[in-house]
Design an enzyme around this catalytic site. Sequence first.
Site, PDB file in Angstrom:
ATOM      1  N   GLN A   1      -4.588  -5.127   6.713  1.00 34.54           N
ATOM      2  CA  GLN A   1      -5.596  -5.986   6.086  1.00 34.54           C
ATOM      3  C   GLN A   1      -5.622  -7.391   6.673  1.00 34.54           C
ATOM      4  OE1 GLN A   1      -7.897  -4.963   4.155  1.00 34.54           O
ATOM      5  NE2 GLN A   1      -7.093  -2.958   3.594  1.00 34.54           N
TER       6      GLN A   1
ATOM      7  N   LYS B   1     -10.294  -0.707  10.372  1.00 32.38           N
ATOM      8  CA  LYS B   1     -10.403  -1.826   9.435  1.00 32.38           C
ATOM      9  C   LYS B   1     -10.712  -3.124  10.162  1.00 32.38           C
ATOM     10  CE  LYS B   1      -7.179   0.183   6.115  1.00 32.38           C
ATOM     11  NZ  LYS B   1      -7.971   0.542   4.935  1.00 32.38           N
TER      12      LYS B   1
ATOM     13  N   HIS C   1       0.871  -1.178   0.000  1.00 35.18           N
ATOM     14  CA  HIS C   1       0.000   0.000   0.000  1.00 35.18           C
ATOM     15  C   HIS C   1       0.912   1.234   0.000  1.00 35.18           C
ATOM     16  CE1 HIS C   1      -2.793   2.935   1.904  1.00 35.18           C
ATOM     17  NE2 HIS C   1      -3.766   2.138   1.495  1.00 35.18           N
TER      18      HIS C   1
HETATM   19  C1  PLP Z   1      -2.356  -2.852   3.468  1.00 35.32           C
HETATM   20  C2  PLP Z   1      -2.664  -1.499   4.033  1.00 35.32           C
HETATM   21  N1  PLP Z   1      -1.730  -0.859   4.731  1.00 35.32           N
HETATM   22  C3  PLP Z   1      -1.952   0.343   5.273  1.00 35.32           C
HETATM   23  C4  PLP Z   1      -3.150   0.993   5.119  1.00 35.32           C
HETATM   24  C5  PLP Z   1      -3.330   2.348   5.713  1.00 35.32           C
HETATM   25  O1  PLP Z   1      -4.294   2.336   6.698  1.00 35.32           O
HETATM   26  P1  PLP Z   1      -4.814   3.714   7.308  1.00 35.32           P
HETATM   27  O2  PLP Z   1      -5.286   4.546   6.154  1.00 35.32           O
HETATM   28  O3  PLP Z   1      -5.916   3.293   8.210  1.00 35.32           O
HETATM   29  O4  PLP Z   1      -3.681   4.335   8.032  1.00 35.32           O
HETATM   30  C6  PLP Z   1      -4.157   0.368   4.395  1.00 35.32           C
HETATM   31  C7  PLP Z   1      -5.445   1.061   4.181  1.00 35.32           C
HETATM   32  O5  PLP Z   1      -6.066   0.993   3.149  1.00 35.32           O
HETATM   33  C8  PLP Z   1      -3.907  -0.905   3.842  1.00 35.32           C
HETATM   34  O6  PLP Z   1      -4.850  -1.538   3.131  1.00 35.32           O
END
Ligand code: PLP
Lengths: 151, 420
Positions: free
Chosen positions: B217, B240, B137
């Site tokens: 995730q 999440k 991500h």
């Molecule tokens: C694999 C992964 N890492 C990190 C994040 C970042 O999460 P957040 O936006 O809650 O900080 C996400 C969110 O979509 C994610 O899917």
Amino acid sequence: MTSELRSLYQEIILDHNKSPRNFRKLSDANRTVVGYNPLCGDHYTLYVRTEDDIIKDIGFQGSGCAISKASASVMTTIVKGKTHAEAEKLFEMFHKLVTGELSGAIDAEELGKLAAFSGVSEFPARVKCASLVWHTLSNALQEKSETVTTE
Amino acid sequence: MGTVTHAHGSVAVGTGFDPESVRRDFPILKRRVRGNPLVYLDNAATTQKPQPVIDALVQYYASQNANVHRGIHHLSEIATQAYEDVRAKVQRFINAASVREIVFVRGATEAINLVASSFGHAYLNAGDEVVITGMEHHSNIVPWQLACQRRGAHLIVVPITDSGEVVVEEYERRLSPRTKIAALTHVSNALGTVNPVKEMVRLAHQKGIPVLVDGAQAMPHLRVDVRELGCDFYVFSGHKMFGPTGIGVLYGKEEILSAMPPYQGGGDMIKSVSFERTIYHDLPYRFEAGTPNIADGIAYGAALDYLTRLDWQVVANYERALLLYATNAVSTVPGLRIIGTATEKAGVVSFVLDGIHPHDIGTILDQEGIAIRTGHHCAQPVMDRFGIPATARASFAFYNTQEEADRLVIGIQKVVEVFK
Ligand SMILES: Cc1ncc(COP(=O)(O)O)c(C=O)c1O
């Protein structure tokens, strides 16, 4: 299909999406600008040949959603032969149309094929799809930066 | 209406889990969208909240609100106790060795930024390397890019296969004497791939390299034991995993956290301050400057309680069966291609349709009350890897049903119909 959907994906739009007009590179373009929406991946290159303030020829290439592609296609058919000022005025009208701000009597004749995009105003998330290439054209005519991004 | 043409047995019956038993706890699942019952398949973006989480938020503001760690009055004591209780719940939930290893942050993004910044400042030097995978991500890419730029270090990316998997040997080859840290996602948000992180941690540790695992995730689908995984850092977001937005966790091994410099300065992270010298607080407070997100933290505790009450083995079997069912069901649509076909997957069906842009798919499904996500999913390098601008992504949670998967398929058939 719901009536909102039918008004978004009108026949004209589906047709221009499937068989986009002026879908070509101009070898003699004097303005080339890229329009890009990184969020959804719409990515077009617009080629314009202007002479004495008139859009003599225009073409585009690239890919994106049906709304953005049909908008690009319809736009090229409409602005060809227009002056810069006329094209800008059309953009202004188009923008009002897709954001639902076109108040009062709509001059159907003036809108022409653009009227097919009236359904977009019901889909706020899609306004940027419809207006991406218009922004790109506007930049091309004003000789602004070479990449337009909207998101 | 279209029909689903493949044969299907009941997912629920086969696994002994009745999704209705949890659906009633999530009030939003009862609502309608555009005249249809909501089919919420955007769980990888954020999950819905059960009633106890919503109640905890209200109750905190209605009867407990006070700042933490500073008042000697009654309310402050209650709020502090409730907030710190959640830290202990997190510790037990992921089997950390101590509450000193649980740092509260805004979410996975902030946790990674904290480590990239603090660890990077302490240990990254010119010519060093940070290893990540090709399926991260953006939040597990950009903070490392920033740290590398600041320190003159290099980002090394482990490529992924056509099915969306990391080849472990390729990963191992990239762990060099210059590697200072590896940062790996546990589960890919764009592809659903579950990485063999335990093995990947072991390989890095053999070479003395610490590992950060992005569990954003993974937490909603897997039971995670950080000591079993052996990783040095594990990060995740409350929202999440059925908790509120604005609260997340950085787990870090005590010995490594205690050697890292502070991230942000301010109140709560200090023992004493003078203009000449500041003495920082002990772990974990050293990394928690300023008034924390008390309300969401406390409500997150209610989410952990909720998850703890579920029989996780049963839930996991159900989720696996539902994902398989949904995958097979959407695969019956002509011209549909699934992006991400790893052997080990969790929660995600990402797909493209021949000649139809994901954005149009999203709009048409939305008219049916079906919420999916379309776009690059904050993983543009993954899209580039597969040579596509975007995908449509349906992502599942344990409260989703076989009927919802069927409605997704019918919705996709309608999309195809529109563009025929
Ligand atoms: C694999 C992964 N890492 C990190 C994040 C970042 O999460 P957040 O936006 O809650 O900080 C996400 C969110 O979509 C994610 O899917």
